[in-house]
Write a protein that holds these residues in place. Structure first.
Motif, PDB file in Angstrom:
ATOM      1  N   GLU A  74       4.396  -1.854   1.565  1.00 15.07           N
ATOM      2  CA  GLU A  74       4.479  -3.166   2.211  1.00 15.07           C
ATOM      3  C   GLU A  74       3.632  -3.203   3.484  1.00 15.07           C
ATOM      4  O   GLU A  74       2.940  -4.185   3.748  1.00 15.07           O
ATOM      5  CB  GLU A  74       5.938  -3.520   2.527  1.00 15.07           C
TER       6      GLU A  74
ATOM      7  N   LYS B  20      -0.252  -3.239   2.468  1.00 19.77           N
ATOM      8  CA  LYS B  20      -0.786  -4.303   1.602  1.00 19.77           C
ATOM      9  C   LYS B  20      -1.953  -5.060   2.229  1.00 19.77           C
ATOM     10  O   LYS B  20      -2.966  -5.276   1.576  1.00 19.77           O
ATOM     11  CB  LYS B  20       0.320  -5.281   1.204  1.00 19.77           C
ATOM     12  N   PRO B  21      -1.872  -5.478   3.499  1.00 20.25           N
ATOM     13  CA  PRO B  21      -2.992  -6.235   4.075  1.00 20.25           C
ATOM     14  C   PRO B  21      -4.244  -5.387   4.340  1.00 20.25           C
ATOM     15  O   PRO B  21      -5.336  -5.921   4.468  1.00 20.25           O
ATOM     16  CB  PRO B  21      -2.437  -6.747   5.413  1.00 20.25           C
ATOM     17  N   LEU B  22      -4.093  -4.079   4.410  1.00 27.50           N
ATOM     18  CA  LEU B  22      -5.198  -3.189   4.765  1.00 27.50           C
ATOM     19  C   LEU B  22      -5.962  -2.672   3.554  1.00 27.50           C
ATOM     20  O   LEU B  22      -7.183  -2.539   3.584  1.00 27.50           O
ATOM     21  CB  LEU B  22      -4.651  -1.998   5.570  1.00 27.50           C
TER      22      LEU B  22
END
Length: 134
Positions: free
Chosen positions: A83, A86-88
């Motif tokens: 979690e 996820k953006p990276l």
């Protein structure tokens, strides 16, 4: 003999250092602009510019050209790391899953295409196997 580090060769040290600082949640030591080390209690991940390979007289290492190594890091909670990252992470190879050997794991590629596995032993056998390791 004592294992010292794994070194990734890259043409963009800053990009790769930034990525691994975020993944590993540790600041890199930068003794030179072309070299960095991310020192963890259990291992050191070194990142060197492709120019550094010439200093060893070894012209065979090529940036972003490895498809045989998986960098593995043991974590406390694989699902929480998934979690958080996820953006990276740009390319997920395996979302959280429990492997047949008893580790819960995620697998992704770093910006150079190297495989990175974050895992936690979850079965009794896996927990015992890693019990004596630091």
């Amino acid at each position: 003999m004592k294992f010292a580090s794994v070194r990734i060769i890259t043409d963009d040290v800053d990009r790769l250092v930034s990525f691994y600082e975020k993944v590993l949640e540790v600041s890199a030591e930068r003794p030179a602009p072309v070299f960095a080390e991310l020192v963890l209690p259990s291992c050191t991940l070194a990142i060197g510019h492709s120019q550094t390979v010439q200093l060893f007289g070894a012209g065979s290492a090529e940036a972003a050209n490895n498809r045989t190594v998986i960098l593995e890091f043991r974590v406390h909670d694989v699902d929480a790391e998934y979690e958080r990252l996820k953006p990276l992470v740009g390319e997920w190879v395996k979302e959280p899953a429990t492997m047949p050997w008893g580790n819960r794991a995620i697998l992704f590629r770093d910006p150079e295409g190297n495989l990175v596995n974050l895992f936690a032993p979850v079965t009794e056998e896996a927990i015992q196997r890693f019990g004596g390791r630091r």
